[in-house]
Design a protein around this motif. Structure first.
Motif, short mmCIF file in Angstrom:
data_model
loop_
_atom_site.label_atom_id
_atom_site.label_comp_id
_atom_site.label_asym_id
_atom_site.label_seq_id
_atom_site.Cartn_x
_atom_site.Cartn_y
_atom_site.Cartn_z
N ALA A 1 0.83 -1.21 0.00
CA ALA A 1 0.00 0.00 0.00
C ALA A 1 0.86 1.25 0.00
CB ALA A 1 -0.93 -0.01 1.21
N ARG A 2 1.91 1.24 0.80
CA ARG A 2 2.82 2.40 0.84
C ARG A 2 3.57 2.57 -0.47
NH1 ARG A 2 6.25 1.49 6.16
NH2 ARG A 2 7.44 3.23 5.27
N LEU A 3 3.98 1.46 -1.08
CA LEU A 3 4.69 1.53 -2.35
C LEU A 3 3.78 2.08 -3.44
CD1 LEU A 3 7.32 0.93 -3.84
CD2 LEU A 3 6.48 -1.39 -4.25
N HIS A 4 2.53 1.64 -3.46
CA HIS A 4 1.59 2.16 -4.45
C HIS A 4 1.33 3.65 -4.21
CE1 HIS A 4 0.81 -1.99 -5.57
NE2 HIS A 4 0.10 -1.56 -6.59
N ALA A 5 1.26 4.07 -2.96
CA ALA A 5 1.06 5.48 -2.66
C ALA A 5 2.23 6.31 -3.16
CB ALA A 5 0.87 5.68 -1.16
N ALA A 6 3.45 5.81 -2.97
CA ALA A 6 4.63 6.53 -3.46
C ALA A 6 4.61 6.62 -4.98
CB ALA A 6 5.90 5.82 -2.98
N MET A 7 4.23 5.53 -5.64
CA MET A 7 4.17 5.55 -7.10
C MET A 7 3.09 6.52 -7.58
SD MET A 7 5.21 4.68 -10.05
CE MET A 7 6.30 3.28 -9.84
N ARG A 8 1.94 6.53 -6.91
CA ARG A 8 0.89 7.48 -7.32
C ARG A 8 1.36 8.92 -7.16
NH1 ARG A 8 -2.37 3.70 -4.56
NH2 ARG A 8 -2.48 5.04 -2.72
N GLY A 9 2.15 9.19 -6.13
CA GLY A 9 2.69 10.53 -5.95
C GLY A 9 3.62 10.91 -7.09
N ILE A 10 4.42 9.97 -7.56
CA ILE A 10 5.32 10.23 -8.68
C ILE A 10 4.51 10.47 -9.96
CG2 ILE A 10 7.02 9.13 -10.20
CD1 ILE A 10 8.19 7.79 -7.68
N LEU A 11 3.52 9.62 -10.19
CA LEU A 11 2.73 9.73 -11.42
C LEU A 11 1.84 10.96 -11.44
CD1 LEU A 11 1.70 5.98 -11.84
CD2 LEU A 11 3.50 7.22 -13.06
N ALA A 12 1.63 11.59 -10.29
CA ALA A 12 0.78 12.79 -10.22
C ALA A 12 1.55 14.07 -10.54
CB ALA A 12 0.17 12.91 -8.82
N GLN A 13 2.85 13.96 -10.77
CA GLN A 13 3.64 15.17 -11.05
C GLN A 13 3.27 15.78 -12.40
OE1 GLN A 13 5.54 16.49 -8.54
NE2 GLN A 13 4.52 14.78 -7.51
N PRO A 14 3.42 17.09 -12.55
CA PRO A 14 2.94 17.79 -13.76
C PRO A 14 3.57 17.32 -15.07
CG PRO A 14 3.40 19.36 -11.99
CD PRO A 14 3.92 18.05 -11.53
N ASP A 15 4.79 16.78 -15.02
CA ASP A 15 5.44 16.38 -16.26
C ASP A 15 5.07 14.96 -16.71
OD1 ASP A 15 6.82 15.22 -14.11
OD2 ASP A 15 8.71 15.16 -15.21
N MET A 16 4.17 14.32 -15.97
CA MET A 16 3.73 12.98 -16.36
C MET A 16 2.49 13.09 -17.25
SD MET A 16 6.06 11.22 -14.95
CE MET A 16 5.54 9.51 -15.00
N PRO A 17 2.26 12.09 -18.11
CA PRO A 17 1.07 12.14 -18.98
C PRO A 17 -0.21 12.18 -18.16
CG PRO A 17 2.60 10.43 -19.70
CD PRO A 17 3.10 10.92 -18.38
N PRO A 18 -1.26 12.84 -18.67
CA PRO A 18 -2.52 12.95 -17.92
C PRO A 18 -3.10 11.60 -17.52
CG PRO A 18 -2.53 14.42 -19.82
CD PRO A 18 -1.30 13.58 -19.95
#
Length: 207
Positions: free
Chosen positions: A140-157
């Motif tokens: 769960a923590r690993l998925h949360a960290a990945m979601r935080g990375i994927l939410a950055q502005p330079d990532m695809p919508p």
């Protein structure tokens, strides 16, 4: 959890936690001894007697903390998972999601290739032992960290769709574990291939 699985999971639980520096050092010596035996001589050689001898502790001292070899193996898996998770959660996303994802891939590769023989055995044992409930909070923590990375502005919508984090983690783990299983040792070559797969998926509108 069915009763048989509950009993199996209970049998792998540490008998007591080290509360003082001396006992913590004993536990660490036991874990490092087991890790050394696993990576040099394999699983069959890793008996509790062999681990106690290698660690320089009595078998009674070992059994104070671990009821079996499988309990030691479980502790090694959780220790490696904790170390990986701490590194992932420490990744700075201020330079953007792509840079953070590149760093996460390199963290995963470093753990797999730092002690490759040990990592391969622990990967197999993770599937055999009934430790999934113990790993759920880590996942769960690993998925949360990945979601935080994927939410950055330079990532695809599309990267913020719920299933994308799980897909990206699966791509990384699948490729890294497979490379480790083949005995690969060139981390940069592996990183380039993993990143091509990950960003190919994301930039194609993964999810």
């Amino acid at each position: 959890m069915p009763k048989t699985q509950h009993r199996a999971a209970t049998a792998l639980a540490p008998r007591k936690k080290p509360l003082q520096a001396r006992s913590a050092a004993t536990v660490q010596a036991i874990l490092e001894a087991a890790a050394h035996i696993l990576e040099t001589d394999g699983l069959t050689a890793c008996s509790t007697n062999a681990v106690a001898l290698k660690a320089g502790v009595s078998i009674g001292s070992l059994y104070q903390y671990f009821p079996s070899r499988d309990a030691i193996t479980k502790a090694l898996i959780l220790a490696q998972t904790t170390a990986l998770l701490e590194e992932v959660e420490a990744i700075d996303t201020r330079r953007g999601g792509r840079a953070a994802l590149q760093q996460l891939v390199r963290v995963a590769i470093a753990q797999q290739l730092d002690r490759p023989s040990l990592a391969r055995i622990l990967d197999v044992e993770e599937q055999r032992l009934p430790i999934e409930p113990d790993l759920q909070s880590y996942a769960a923590r690993l998925h949360a960290a990945m979601r935080g990375i994927l939410a950055q502005p330079d990532m695809p919508p599309d990267a913020q769709q719920p299933e994308v984090a799980a897909d990206v983690l699966a791509i990384i783990r699948g490729l890294v574990d497979a490379a480790g299983g083949r005995g690969e040792s060139k981390s940069e070559s592996l990183a380039r291939r993993v990143l091509r797969a990950v960003f190919g998926y994301l930039d194609a509108g993964g999810g």
